[in-house]
Design a protein around this motif. Structure first.
Motif, PDB file in Angstrom:
ATOM      1  N   PHE A 148      -5.747  31.597   0.558  1.00 48.20           N
ATOM      2  CA  PHE A 148      -7.050  31.645  -0.104  1.00 48.20           C
ATOM      3  C   PHE A 148      -6.885  31.507  -1.608  1.00 48.20           C
ATOM      4  O   PHE A 148      -6.050  32.183  -2.225  1.00 48.20           O
ATOM      5  CB  PHE A 148      -7.788  32.950   0.187  1.00 48.20           C
ATOM      6  N   ALA A 149      -7.684  30.637  -2.191  1.00 48.27           N
ATOM      7  CA  ALA A 149      -7.810  30.513  -3.638  1.00 48.27           C
ATOM      8  C   ALA A 149      -9.290  30.290  -3.931  1.00 48.27           C
ATOM      9  O   ALA A 149      -9.942  29.482  -3.256  1.00 48.27           O
ATOM     10  CB  ALA A 149      -6.992  29.334  -4.158  1.00 48.27           C
ATOM     11  N   ASN A 150      -9.830  31.007  -4.911  1.00 44.86           N
ATOM     12  CA  ASN A 150     -11.230  30.770  -5.252  1.00 44.86           C
ATOM     13  C   ASN A 150     -11.374  29.423  -5.960  1.00 44.86           C
ATOM     14  O   ASN A 150     -10.374  28.747  -6.253  1.00 44.86           O
ATOM     15  CB  ASN A 150     -11.802  31.920  -6.091  1.00 44.86           C
ATOM     16  N   ASP A 151     -12.594  29.041  -6.240  1.00 47.58           N
ATOM     17  CA  ASP A 151     -12.832  27.707  -6.803  1.00 47.58           C
ATOM     18  C   ASP A 151     -12.097  27.508  -8.122  1.00 47.58           C
ATOM     19  O   ASP A 151     -11.527  26.437  -8.368  1.00 47.58           O
ATOM     20  CB  ASP A 151     -14.336  27.488  -7.008  1.00 47.58           C
ATOM     21  N   ALA A 152     -12.111  28.537  -8.963  1.00 49.10           N
ATOM     22  CA  ALA A 152     -11.466  28.407 -10.270  1.00 49.10           C
ATOM     23  C   ALA A 152      -9.963  28.222 -10.127  1.00 49.10           C
ATOM     24  O   ALA A 152      -9.365  27.365 -10.798  1.00 49.10           O
ATOM     25  CB  ALA A 152     -11.779  29.638 -11.124  1.00 49.10           C
ATOM     26  N   LEU A 153      -9.342  29.014  -9.244  1.00 47.39           N
ATOM     27  CA  LEU A 153      -7.897  28.887  -9.044  1.00 47.39           C
ATOM     28  C   LEU A 153      -7.552  27.551  -8.414  1.00 47.39           C
ATOM     29  O   LEU A 153      -6.577  26.900  -8.817  1.00 47.39           O
ATOM     30  CB  LEU A 153      -7.381  30.032  -8.169  1.00 47.39           C
ATOM     31  N   LEU A 154      -8.331  27.133  -7.437  1.00 45.27           N
ATOM     32  CA  LEU A 154      -8.065  25.844  -6.781  1.00 45.27           C
ATOM     33  C   LEU A 154      -8.111  24.708  -7.800  1.00 45.27           C
ATOM     34  O   LEU A 154      -7.260  23.808  -7.782  1.00 45.27           O
ATOM     35  CB  LEU A 154      -9.084  25.600  -5.669  1.00 45.27           C
ATOM     36  N   GLU A 155      -9.059  24.761  -8.713  1.00 46.23           N
ATOM     37  CA  GLU A 155      -9.165  23.733  -9.752  1.00 46.23           C
ATOM     38  C   GLU A 155      -7.922  23.730 -10.638  1.00 46.23           C
ATOM     39  O   GLU A 155      -7.399  22.672 -11.003  1.00 46.23           O
ATOM     40  CB  GLU A 155     -10.415  23.964 -10.594  1.00 46.23           C
ATOM     41  N   VAL A 156      -7.423  24.921 -10.963  1.00 43.39           N
ATOM     42  CA  VAL A 156      -6.215  25.019 -11.781  1.00 43.39           C
ATOM     43  C   VAL A 156      -5.012  24.450 -11.030  1.00 43.39           C
ATOM     44  O   VAL A 156      -4.224  23.665 -11.587  1.00 43.39           O
ATOM     45  CB  VAL A 156      -5.949  26.483 -12.181  1.00 43.39           C
ATOM     46  N   LEU A 157      -4.844  24.851  -9.775  1.00 40.37           N
ATOM     47  CA  LEU A 157      -3.707  24.380  -8.989  1.00 40.37           C
ATOM     48  C   LEU A 157      -3.718  22.859  -8.852  1.00 40.37           C
ATOM     49  O   LEU A 157      -2.673  22.203  -8.972  1.00 40.37           O
ATOM     50  CB  LEU A 157      -3.719  25.031  -7.605  1.00 40.37           C
ATOM     51  N   GLN A 158      -4.885  22.306  -8.612  1.00 38.46           N
ATOM     52  CA  GLN A 158      -4.995  20.856  -8.461  1.00 38.46           C
ATOM     53  C   GLN A 158      -4.783  20.154  -9.802  1.00 38.46           C
ATOM     54  O   GLN A 158      -4.067  19.156  -9.884  1.00 38.46           O
ATOM     55  CB  GLN A 158      -6.354  20.490  -7.865  1.00 38.46           C
ATOM     56  N   GLY A 159      -5.384  20.699 -10.852  1.00 40.88           N
ATOM     57  CA  GLY A 159      -5.284  20.072 -12.165  1.00 40.88           C
ATOM     58  C   GLY A 159      -3.895  20.118 -12.753  1.00 40.88           C
ATOM     59  O   GLY A 159      -3.476  19.203 -13.479  1.00 40.88           O
ATOM     60  N   ASN A 172      -4.630  26.642  10.054  1.00 40.25           N
ATOM     61  CA  ASN A 172      -4.848  28.083   9.919  1.00 40.25           C
ATOM     62  C   ASN A 172      -6.025  28.468   9.021  1.00 40.25           C
ATOM     63  O   ASN A 172      -6.236  29.647   8.763  1.00 40.25           O
ATOM     64  CB  ASN A 172      -3.569  28.768   9.401  1.00 40.25           C
ATOM     65  N   GLY A 173      -6.771  27.482   8.543  1.00 39.47           N
ATOM     66  CA  GLY A 173      -7.922  27.772   7.693  1.00 39.47           C
ATOM     67  C   GLY A 173      -7.623  27.787   6.214  1.00 39.47           C
ATOM     68  O   GLY A 173      -8.503  28.107   5.399  1.00 39.47           O
ATOM     69  N   SER A 174      -6.395  27.460   5.804  1.00 42.47           N
ATOM     70  CA  SER A 174      -6.024  27.501   4.396  1.00 42.47           C
ATOM     71  C   SER A 174      -6.952  26.642   3.544  1.00 42.47           C
ATOM     72  O   SER A 174      -7.337  25.529   3.943  1.00 42.47           O
ATOM     73  CB  SER A 174      -4.592  26.991   4.201  1.00 42.47           C
ATOM     74  N   ARG A 175      -7.282  27.162   2.384  1.00 37.00           N
ATOM     75  CA  ARG A 175      -8.118  26.414   1.437  1.00 37.00           C
ATOM     76  C   ARG A 175      -7.437  25.101   1.085  1.00 37.00           C
ATOM     77  O   ARG A 175      -6.259  25.067   0.715  1.00 37.00           O
ATOM     78  CB  ARG A 175      -8.329  27.247   0.159  1.00 37.00           C
ATOM     79  N   ALA A 176      -8.171  24.007   1.237  1.00 34.92           N
ATOM     80  CA  ALA A 176      -7.657  22.668   0.946  1.00 34.92           C
ATOM     81  C   ALA A 176      -6.385  22.358   1.733  1.00 34.92           C
ATOM     82  O   ALA A 176      -5.585  21.518   1.318  1.00 34.92           O
ATOM     83  CB  ALA A 176      -7.413  22.495  -0.559  1.00 34.92           C
ATOM     84  N   ASP A 177      -6.191  23.051   2.861  1.00 38.95           N
ATOM     85  CA  ASP A 177      -5.014  22.867   3.724  1.00 38.95           C
ATOM     86  C   ASP A 177      -3.703  23.129   2.987  1.00 38.95           C
ATOM     87  O   ASP A 177      -2.651  22.577   3.318  1.00 38.95           O
ATOM     88  CB  ASP A 177      -4.994  21.461   4.335  1.00 38.95           C
TER      89      ASP A 177
END
Length: 222
Positions: A148-159, A172-177
């Motif tokens: 799980f990563a919230n929207d802000a963290l997901l944006e950081v990880l991707q960026g 398993n339901g992971s955010r963005a796989d």
């Protein structure tokens, strides 16, 4: 290259990790969780899979309070390398060395099988033995691998190009796989799949070999 493999009560992939690192050329020491210090001049600390402390309370939460984990945190903060696989990934998130959290699988079932794992970035010492876009065949075995990563963290990880691996097919339901993430300095990797179970011709795949070879060679030549 010197590596340490941490052993907790309930670890069951510690020997596999040792074999994988030694096969790649590392000098490996096993370190009991009650030890307060790591071996001198260690380059890499590996936190293996298993069910530390029976996964009571929350996966990895009790292990993260073990004396050795403060040494692992200090090692990483000094710029040392750390690899957490499966339960080890959970432990590293509990120590704060990696962001996000690992929750119960979306289907509430234990998943144990070989899966397609996509390499998202080759820009790390852990993944530069592959090309971005490569599909690896790597085993998984977890009940709490739902990242799980919230929207802000997901944006950081991707960026910041810090998503190391994703599942080719959702499992398993992971955010963005997401199957593996890197720390901000790219020297800490946590991943749910088990590359140490994909190094031998007797295994269903040997796709994990390149990770350990690249990691050991990179640290030897650093």
């Amino acid at each position: 290259m010197k590596a340490a493999v941490i052993v907790f009560p309930g670890s069951n992939c510690d020997r596999d990790m040792k074999v994988a690192l030694e096969q790649a050329g590392a000098d490996v020491t096993m370190v009991w969780h009650k030890d307060a210090n790591l071996p001198d001049n260690v380059d890499l600390v590996a936190v293996p899979g298993g069910f530390s402390f029976g996964d009571y309370l929350r996966c990895g939460a009790i292990a993260a309070q073990s004396p050795v984990c403060q040494a692992v945190v200090d090692h990483a903060k000094r710029g040392g390398y750390a690899l957490g696989v499966c339960n080890g990934f959970q432990v590293l998130t509990e120590t704060g060395l990696l962001p996000g959290a690992l929750m119960r699988n979306g289907a509430l079932k234990f998943v144990s099988k070989t899966v397609g794992l996509q390499v998202v970035t080759s820009n790390s010492d852990f993944t530069n033995g592959y090309n971005a876009g490569d599909i690896l065949q790597i085993p998984v075995a977890h009940h709490d691998g739902n990242y799980f990563a919230n929207d802000a963290l997901l944006e950081v990880l991707q960026g910041d190009d810090r998503i190391a691996f994703t599942y080719e097919t959702p499992i398993n339901g992971s955010r963005a796989d997401i199957a593996g993430v890197l720390s901000e300095n790219r020297r800490v990797l946590g991943m749910m799949p088990h590359p140490e179970r994909a190094i031998d011709p007797l295994h269903p795949s040997t796709d994990g070999q390149a990770m350990f070879r690249a990691l050991v060679d990179g640290l030897v030549n650093a």
